[in-house]
Design a protein around this motif. Structure first.
Motif, PDB file in Angstrom:
ATOM      1  N   UNK A  13     -16.466  60.989 128.492  1.00 27.55           N
ATOM      2  CA  UNK A  13     -17.648  61.262 127.664  1.00 27.55           C
ATOM      3  C   UNK A  13     -18.863  61.600 128.530  1.00 27.55           C
ATOM      4  N   UNK A  14     -18.925  61.044 129.744  1.00 27.84           N
ATOM      5  CA  UNK A  14     -20.040  61.332 130.644  1.00 27.84           C
ATOM      6  C   UNK A  14     -20.043  62.786 131.094  1.00 27.84           C
ATOM      7  N   UNK A  15     -18.886  63.423 131.068  1.00 32.51           N
ATOM      8  CA  UNK A  15     -18.769  64.807 131.524  1.00 32.51           C
ATOM      9  C   UNK A  15     -18.653  65.795 130.365  1.00 32.51           C
ATOM     10  N   UNK A  16     -18.922  65.342 129.170  1.00 34.36           N
ATOM     11  CA  UNK A  16     -18.887  66.214 127.991  1.00 34.36           C
ATOM     12  C   UNK A  16     -20.303  66.682 127.685  1.00 34.36           C
ATOM     13  N   UNK A  17     -20.420  67.716 126.901  1.00 38.45           N
ATOM     14  CA  UNK A  17     -21.737  68.169 126.483  1.00 38.45           C
ATOM     15  C   UNK A  17     -22.120  69.503 127.074  1.00 38.45           C
ATOM     16  N   UNK A  18     -23.401  69.847 126.927  1.00 40.90           N
ATOM     17  CA  UNK A  18     -23.894  71.154 127.355  1.00 40.90           C
ATOM     18  C   UNK A  18     -23.921  71.324 128.866  1.00 40.90           C
ATOM     19  N   UNK A  19     -24.120  70.246 129.607  1.00 33.83           N
ATOM     20  CA  UNK A  19     -24.178  70.333 131.070  1.00 33.83           C
ATOM     21  C   UNK A  19     -23.256  69.267 131.643  1.00 33.83           C
ATOM     22  N   UNK A  20     -21.951  69.590 131.786  1.00 37.22           N
ATOM     23  CA  UNK A  20     -20.950  68.602 132.178  1.00 37.22           C
ATOM     24  C   UNK A  20     -20.976  68.255 133.666  1.00 37.22           C
ATOM     25  N   UNK A  36     -18.586  68.032 138.810  1.00 38.71           N
ATOM     26  CA  UNK A  36     -18.614  69.046 137.758  1.00 38.71           C
ATOM     27  C   UNK A  36     -17.319  69.060 136.967  1.00 38.71           C
ATOM     28  N   UNK A  37     -17.438  69.048 135.653  1.00 34.82           N
ATOM     29  CA  UNK A  37     -16.272  69.197 134.784  1.00 34.82           C
ATOM     30  C   UNK A  37     -16.197  70.621 134.251  1.00 34.82           C
ATOM     31  N   UNK A  38     -17.276  71.381 134.395  1.00 33.15           N
ATOM     32  CA  UNK A  38     -17.310  72.760 133.927  1.00 33.15           C
ATOM     33  C   UNK A  38     -18.414  73.517 134.627  1.00 33.15           C
ATOM     34  N   UNK A  39     -18.341  74.835 134.555  1.00 36.47           N
ATOM     35  CA  UNK A  39     -19.293  75.677 135.264  1.00 36.47           C
ATOM     36  C   UNK A  39     -20.109  76.587 134.361  1.00 36.47           C
ATOM     37  N   UNK A  40     -19.868  76.605 133.094  1.00 36.90           N
ATOM     38  CA  UNK A  40     -20.550  77.579 132.242  1.00 36.90           C
ATOM     39  C   UNK A  40     -19.838  78.904 132.329  1.00 36.90           C
ATOM     40  N   UNK A  41     -20.604  80.000 132.221  1.00 39.48           N
ATOM     41  CA  UNK A  41     -19.975  81.322 132.182  1.00 39.48           C
ATOM     42  C   UNK A  41     -20.204  82.161 133.433  1.00 39.48           C
ATOM     43  N   UNK A  42     -21.127  81.774 134.292  1.00 41.05           N
ATOM     44  CA  UNK A  42     -21.458  82.598 135.462  1.00 41.05           C
ATOM     45  C   UNK A  42     -20.429  82.492 136.584  1.00 41.05           C
ATOM     46  N   UNK A  43     -19.702  81.375 136.657  1.00 45.50           N
ATOM     47  CA  UNK A  43     -18.746  81.146 137.735  1.00 45.50           C
ATOM     48  C   UNK A  43     -17.461  80.566 137.179  1.00 45.50           C
ATOM     49  N   UNK A  44     -16.379  80.765 137.955  1.00 44.41           N
ATOM     50  CA  UNK A  44     -15.099  80.132 137.647  1.00 44.41           C
ATOM     51  C   UNK A  44     -14.686  79.331 138.872  1.00 44.41           C
ATOM     52  N   UNK A  45     -14.063  78.176 138.671  1.00 46.51           N
ATOM     53  CA  UNK A  45     -13.668  77.335 139.799  1.00 46.51           C
ATOM     54  C   UNK A  45     -12.849  78.106 140.826  1.00 46.51           C
ATOM     55  N   UNK A  46     -11.939  78.942 140.369  1.00 46.34           N
ATOM     56  CA  UNK A  46     -11.062  79.659 141.296  1.00 46.34           C
ATOM     57  C   UNK A  46     -11.804  80.707 142.133  1.00 46.34           C
TER      58      UNK A  46
END
Length: 97
Positions: A13-20, A36-46
């Motif tokens: 739950x701490x990593x959920x939401x608009x800014x994970x 980081x649990x997510x990056x948004x749309x500007x970057x991809x982990x790979x």
């Protein structure tokens, strides 16, 4: 709180939401860690450049300083605006100011 104690209290739950992201800064020292649990749309982990560093005897994969600058330089979050300049100074990098 030690880093181990800090990790023990993190939940999904701490990593959920608009800014994970969770930011950890130990009580002493100047190492700050963003989980980081997510990056948004500007970057991809790979697509992120990374390197392996050792912290307290544990090998950890981390984003390179150059990657962190790219990720922070055009952010919309006001609190991130100083980070690219600080990273360039700390790691002796060149680039747009």
């Amino acid at each position: 709180m030690s880093f181990d104690q800090f990790l023990d209290v993190i939940t999904s739950a701490d990593l959920a939401g608009d800014y994970p992201t969770i930011r950890y800064g130990p009580p002493t020292g100047n190492l700050i860690i963003d989980l980081l649990a997510g990056l948004g749309t500007a970057f991809r982990f790979e697509d992120l450049e990374s390197e392996v560093r050792e912290f307290g005897g544990v090998r950890v994969q981390v984003a390179t300083p150059e990657t962190l600058v790219r990720m922070k330089q055009d952010t919309v979050r006001p609190r991130d605006h100083a980070d690219p300049a600080l990273l360039r100074e700390r790691f002796n990098l060149r680039g747009k100011e």
